[in-house]
Design a protein around this motif. Structure first.
Motif, short mmCIF file in Angstrom:
data_model
loop_
_atom_site.label_atom_id
_atom_site.label_comp_id
_atom_site.label_asym_id
_atom_site.label_seq_id
_atom_site.Cartn_x
_atom_site.Cartn_y
_atom_site.Cartn_z
N MET A 1 8.96 -7.44 2.88
CA MET A 1 7.94 -8.08 1.89
C MET A 1 6.31 -7.89 2.57
SD MET A 1 7.97 -12.26 0.97
CE MET A 1 7.68 -12.73 2.65
N SER A 2 5.62 -7.74 1.65
CA SER A 2 4.21 -7.04 1.86
C SER A 2 3.67 -8.25 0.82
CB SER A 2 4.05 -5.73 1.58
OG SER A 2 4.77 -4.97 2.28
N PRO A 3 2.83 -9.43 1.52
CA PRO A 3 2.28 -10.25 0.74
C PRO A 3 0.99 -9.75 0.33
CG PRO A 3 2.44 -11.23 2.95
CD PRO A 3 3.25 -10.12 2.90
N VAL A 4 0.45 -9.96 -0.84
CA VAL A 4 -0.91 -9.57 -1.15
C VAL A 4 -1.69 -10.73 -0.98
CG1 VAL A 4 -2.20 -9.08 -3.15
CG2 VAL A 4 -0.18 -7.90 -3.08
N ARG A 7 -6.98 -9.57 -4.38
CA ARG A 7 -7.31 -8.60 -5.28
C ARG A 7 -8.49 -8.56 -5.54
NH1 ARG A 7 -1.84 -8.77 -7.17
NH2 ARG A 7 -0.69 -6.88 -6.72
N GLU A 8 -9.39 -7.84 -5.12
CA GLU A 8 -11.10 -7.67 -5.79
C GLU A 8 -11.40 -6.43 -6.24
OE1 GLU A 8 -15.12 -9.61 -3.83
OE2 GLU A 8 -13.16 -10.64 -3.53
N ASN A 9 -12.15 -6.43 -7.26
CA ASN A 9 -12.64 -5.07 -7.67
C ASN A 9 -11.36 -4.36 -7.72
OD1 ASN A 9 -15.25 -6.35 -7.60
ND2 ASN A 9 -15.79 -5.24 -5.72
N GLU A 10 -11.38 -2.98 -7.36
CA GLU A 10 -10.11 -2.11 -7.29
C GLU A 10 -9.27 -2.10 -5.90
OE1 GLU A 10 -13.60 0.94 -7.61
OE2 GLU A 10 -13.64 -1.16 -6.67
N PHE A 11 -9.80 -3.23 -5.24
CA PHE A 11 -8.82 -3.28 -3.82
C PHE A 11 -7.84 -4.11 -3.84
CE2 PHE A 11 -13.73 -2.44 -3.24
CZ PHE A 11 -13.47 -1.07 -2.94
N THR A 12 -6.87 -3.86 -3.23
CA THR A 12 -5.70 -4.79 -2.89
C THR A 12 -5.85 -5.12 -1.35
OG1 THR A 12 -4.48 -4.06 -4.78
CG2 THR A 12 -3.17 -5.28 -3.01
N PHE A 13 -5.77 -6.29 -0.89
CA PHE A 13 -5.62 -6.75 0.49
C PHE A 13 -4.31 -7.07 0.85
CE2 PHE A 13 -10.13 -6.68 -0.95
CZ PHE A 13 -10.68 -6.32 0.15
N LYS A 14 -3.55 -6.74 1.81
CA LYS A 14 -2.22 -7.23 2.18
C LYS A 14 -1.95 -6.98 3.34
CE LYS A 14 0.97 -4.52 0.23
NZ LYS A 14 1.64 -4.07 -0.90
N ILE A 15 -0.70 -7.50 3.93
CA ILE A 15 -0.26 -7.11 5.25
C ILE A 15 1.15 -6.61 5.13
CG2 ILE A 15 -1.77 -8.65 6.71
CD1 ILE A 15 0.91 -10.26 7.06
N TYR A 16 1.79 -6.04 6.11
CA TYR A 16 3.24 -5.57 5.88
C TYR A 16 4.14 -6.61 7.00
CZ TYR A 16 1.17 -1.60 3.78
OH TYR A 16 0.68 -0.75 2.73
N SER A 17 4.89 -6.88 6.42
CA SER A 17 6.03 -7.64 7.54
C SER A 17 6.47 -6.85 8.48
CB SER A 17 6.88 -8.45 6.53
OG SER A 17 6.57 -9.40 5.63
N ASN A 18 6.59 -7.76 9.50
CA ASN A 18 7.43 -6.79 10.87
C ASN A 18 6.27 -5.90 11.31
OD1 ASN A 18 9.59 -8.41 10.53
ND2 ASN A 18 10.58 -7.24 9.06
N GLU A 19 5.08 -6.11 11.24
CA GLU A 19 4.03 -5.05 11.90
C GLU A 19 3.67 -5.99 13.00
OE1 GLU A 19 1.07 -2.16 10.22
OE2 GLU A 19 0.79 -4.16 9.61
N GLU A 20 2.68 -5.37 13.65
CA GLU A 20 2.26 -5.82 15.11
C GLU A 20 1.50 -7.19 14.84
OE1 GLU A 20 -1.70 -3.69 16.22
OE2 GLU A 20 -0.93 -2.61 14.56
N ARG A 74 -1.83 -15.86 9.70
CA ARG A 74 -1.26 -16.95 10.65
C ARG A 74 0.01 -17.63 9.64
NH1 ARG A 74 -6.18 -17.88 12.82
NH2 ARG A 74 -6.94 -19.48 11.24
N ASP A 75 -0.26 -17.87 8.51
CA ASP A 75 0.85 -18.56 7.63
C ASP A 75 2.08 -17.60 7.62
OD1 ASP A 75 -0.89 -20.84 7.50
OD2 ASP A 75 -1.50 -20.48 5.63
N HIS A 76 1.58 -16.31 7.39
CA HIS A 76 2.67 -15.46 7.08
C HIS A 76 3.52 -15.22 8.35
CE1 HIS A 76 4.96 -12.28 5.39
NE2 HIS A 76 4.66 -11.53 6.24
N ILE A 77 2.88 -15.03 9.27
CA ILE A 77 3.41 -14.71 10.54
C ILE A 77 4.51 -15.95 11.08
CG2 ILE A 77 3.06 -14.16 12.94
CD1 ILE A 77 2.93 -11.70 11.35
N GLY A 78 3.86 -16.87 10.77
CA GLY A 78 4.79 -18.29 11.29
C GLY A 78 6.00 -18.26 10.27
N LYS A 79 5.88 -18.03 9.10
CA LYS A 79 7.14 -17.85 8.09
C LYS A 79 8.00 -16.83 8.74
CE LYS A 79 4.65 -19.50 4.27
NZ LYS A 79 4.17 -19.29 2.78
N ARG A 80 7.66 -15.87 9.00
CA ARG A 80 8.14 -14.65 9.48
C ARG A 80 9.14 -14.88 10.80
NH1 ARG A 80 5.32 -9.43 11.21
NH2 ARG A 80 5.62 -10.55 13.39
#
Length: 83
Positions: A1-4, A7-20, A74-80
């Protein structure tokens, strides 16, 4: 899962699960990607093909939303961790 996170202008900001766990955000632009550290300060960690003029634009957006991105991270990492 990679939550977004945004999205702003032509950019998408996200992280990848199970990364550092050091807070960071990935930015996707036109099929290319950059990574920014969010701590201890916002700075470019790596770039895979995004032109410099776009990196300047991205940095301004990351600076603007850094605190929100940190909370989302923080919210995402906590859930993970709790899964």
């Amino acid at each position: 899962m990679s939550p977004v996170f945004r999205r702003e202008n032509e950019f998408t900001f996200k992280i990848y699960s199970n990364e550092e766990e050091r807070m960071h955000i990935h930015v996707i632009y036109n099929g290319k990607e950059a990574k920014y550290w969010l701590e201890p300060q916002v700075e470019l960690a790596k770039n895979a093909g995004i032109p410099d003029h776009k990196l300047n634009e991205i940095k301004k957006i990351v600076d603007k939303y850094a605190e929100r991105f940190k909370q989302q991270f923080r919210d995402h990492i906590g859930k993970r961790i709790d899964d």
